[in-house]
Design an enzyme around this catalytic site. Structure first.
Site, mmCIF file in Angstrom:
data_model
loop_
_atom_site.group_PDB
_atom_site.id
_atom_site.type_symbol
_atom_site.label_atom_id
_atom_site.label_comp_id
_atom_site.label_asym_id
_atom_site.label_seq_id
_atom_site.Cartn_x
_atom_site.Cartn_y
_atom_site.Cartn_z
ATOM 1 N N ARG A 133 2.283 -8.241 1.137
ATOM 2 C CA ARG A 133 1.455 -7.575 2.146
ATOM 3 C C ARG A 133 2.045 -7.659 3.553
ATOM 4 O O ARG A 133 2.026 -6.686 4.310
ATOM 5 C CB ARG A 133 0.061 -8.217 2.129
ATOM 6 N N TYR A 163 -6.825 -0.075 -0.266
ATOM 7 C CA TYR A 163 -7.577 0.992 -0.884
ATOM 8 C C TYR A 163 -9.052 0.747 -0.607
ATOM 9 O O TYR A 163 -9.472 -0.383 -0.409
ATOM 10 C CB TYR A 163 -7.327 1.027 -2.413
ATOM 11 N N HIS A 211 -3.988 3.234 5.231
ATOM 12 C CA HIS A 211 -4.023 2.016 4.428
ATOM 13 C C HIS A 211 -4.546 2.348 3.030
ATOM 14 O O HIS A 211 -4.871 3.481 2.722
ATOM 15 C CB HIS A 211 -4.954 0.980 5.074
ATOM 16 N N TYR A 223 -15.559 -4.645 7.275
ATOM 17 C CA TYR A 223 -15.834 -6.029 7.670
ATOM 18 C C TYR A 223 -15.304 -6.251 9.079
ATOM 19 O O TYR A 223 -14.565 -5.430 9.621
ATOM 20 C CB TYR A 223 -15.215 -7.043 6.701
ATOM 21 N N GLU A 231 -8.642 4.286 4.740
ATOM 22 C CA GLU A 231 -8.407 3.505 3.531
ATOM 23 C C GLU A 231 -8.407 4.512 2.388
ATOM 24 O O GLU A 231 -9.452 5.014 1.985
ATOM 25 C CB GLU A 231 -9.494 2.444 3.332
ATOM 26 N N GLU A 253 0.844 -1.195 0.000
ATOM 27 C CA GLU A 253 0.000 0.000 0.000
ATOM 28 C C GLU A 253 0.882 1.248 0.000
ATOM 29 O O GLU A 253 0.974 1.979 0.982
ATOM 30 C CB GLU A 253 -0.956 -0.057 1.195
ATOM 31 N N ASN A 310 -1.342 -6.224 10.812
ATOM 32 C CA ASN A 310 -2.593 -5.646 11.312
ATOM 33 C C ASN A 310 -3.570 -6.712 11.793
ATOM 34 O O ASN A 310 -4.774 -6.475 11.884
ATOM 35 C CB ASN A 310 -3.256 -4.778 10.236
#
EC number: 3.4.17.-
Length: 438
Positions: free
Chosen positions: A255, A327, A325, A377, A399, A200, A272
């Protein structure tokens, strides 16, 4: 070299042009990644029923796809936007399956290798056009960012102090910048981190942009002057230093961290999902090969442990936690791990509402905002929930752009508009902190 990107700044410091040339031309600065993404595609699907969602989950497992959003196959459900990075060979199987089952799809990126190479080509061109100054409108390698930190530490002693809070799994220093006028023994503080997920790149770009704007406008912007006079900002431009470096040299879409597991060949933990708050519950995986792997135990990652220790030590003064973060274009606040209302909901919700309104006023970009569990979520073991549970009353996760057209390959031409609008949102949250809630 002007590290503030403003030739009129009296405090700017210059380095030899050869230093920048070496950084541009050295291996890994612009990388083709050994053509590993040739023919790969990014495909968007939105299952129209739970039956379609279940079918997609099954084939995703079989084909071992790289989910761009959501972050885990477990989140795939009716109506959920699903962006999938899939290899050339596996894409044939997936596309045949989708046509056979009449599941609607859209190809977002036809050839991922070409998209990556286009990104790298533009990086080289833009860097070469600005040899005289540090360019905040391009993505920078970890080495560039660390040099930038050290230079500001030397040239901005009245506002900047850079220090390390530990070392990563691979031994890299974990640098923090304290930003703010050194005027009091005790000041409240705001924590900002970027790049907890390596791929990211827009996150670290924003952290650098924030520092630049803060320093350049300190004397002319009353709001910024108030912020830096009354608060310290603890800024971590690259949280996941090992993963970020790896995303520049080996795998653009990496990631996780880069730690090793004694029983599996797969490397890394989702930094995370590694925090001690409902650790390894819903939305996290116990399997080391998954992108949302929670780790062998909470704070197993030295990067997470170092930040958690710092926040614990300073939690009485840190009043806001902001993590960046990509996207999705969202501004999220607790809780992530459960459907429940936080005690100071009205204050936090008001701040979030004002922030996204301010953000939208710049370029018309719409952000959704709300509790993470309802807006995005359910996920467990994340830094935002941990910060809130450990006494930091304002905890937010941004985000950033976009909503999937470019995904993790957000073009450099969008760095400036993204950072400009986000800057206004952060200023709104910070000023709200100073004016309203304790």
């Amino acid at each position: 070299m002007n590290f503030l990107g403003n030739p009129r700044s009296h405090t700017a410091a210059f380095l030899p042009v050869c230093w920048l040339l070496l950084n541009i031309l050295k291996p890994g600065h612009c990388h083709s990644y050994d053509n590993r993404y040739a023919g790969d595609k990014v495909i968007r699907l939105i299952p129209k029923s739970e039956e379609e969602a279940l079918a997609l989950k099954n084939i995703y497992h079989q084909l071992k796809v790289d989910l761009w959003q959501p972050s885990s196959i477990s989140y795939v459900s009716e109506g959920t936007i699903t962006d999938v990075h899939i290899s050339q060979n596996a894409s044939r199987t997936l596309l045949a399956f989708l046509q056979e089952t009449h599941i609607y799809y859209k190809v977002l990126i036809e050839d991922l290798q070409k998209a990556v190479e286009n990104e790298n080509s533009l990086q080289t061109q833009r860097n070469r056009r600005s040899l005289s100054e540090y360019n905040y409108e391009v993505y920078h390698s970890l080495e560039d960012i660390q040099s930038w930190l050290h230079h500001l530490n030397q040239t901005q002693p009245g506002l900047v102090r850079v220090f390390s809070i530990g070392r990563s799994y691979e031994g890299r220093p974990l640098f923090i910048m304290q930003l703010g006028r050194k005027s009091r023994a005790y000041k409240r503080a705001v924590w900002i981190d970027c790049g907890i997920h390596a791929r990211e790149w827009i996150g670290p770009a924003f952290c650098q942009w924030f520092v630049r704007e803060a320093i350049l406008t300190y004397k002319t912007d009353p709001a910024m002057k108030k912020m830096l006079n009354h608060l310290y900002f603890y800024i971590m431009p690259v949280f996941n230093v090992d993963g970020y470096h790896f995303s520049w040299t080996h795998d653009r879409f990496w990631r996780k961290t880069r730690s090793r597991d004694s029983k599996f060949r797969c490397r890394g933990v989702d930094a995370n999902r590694n925090w001690k708050v409902k650790w390894c519950d819903e939305g996290a995986s116990a399997h080391p090969c998954d992108d949302t792997y929670c780790g062998p135990f909470p704070e197993s990652e030295p990067e997470v442990k170092a930040v958690a220790n710092f926040l614990r030590k300073h939690r009485k003064r840190i009043r806001a936690y902001l993590s960046f973060h990509a996207y999705a274009q969202m501004l999220l606040y607790p809780y992530s791990y459960k459907y429940a209302t936080i005690p100071n909901f009205s204050c936090v919700e008001f701040a979030a509402h004002k922030a996204v309104k301010a953000l939208r006023s710049v370029h018309g970009i719409r952000y959704r905002h709300g509790p993470a569990s309802q807006t995005l979520y359910v996920s467990s073991g994340n830094s935002m929930d941990w910060a809130y549970k450990n006494g930091i009353p304002y905890a937010f996760a941004f985000e950033l752009r976009d909503t999937g057209h470019f995904g993790f390959l957000l073009p450099e031409m969008l760095i400036k508009p993204t950072c400009t609008e986000t800057m206004l949102a952060v200023k709104n949250i910070t000023m709200h902190l100073l004016k309203k809630c304790p």
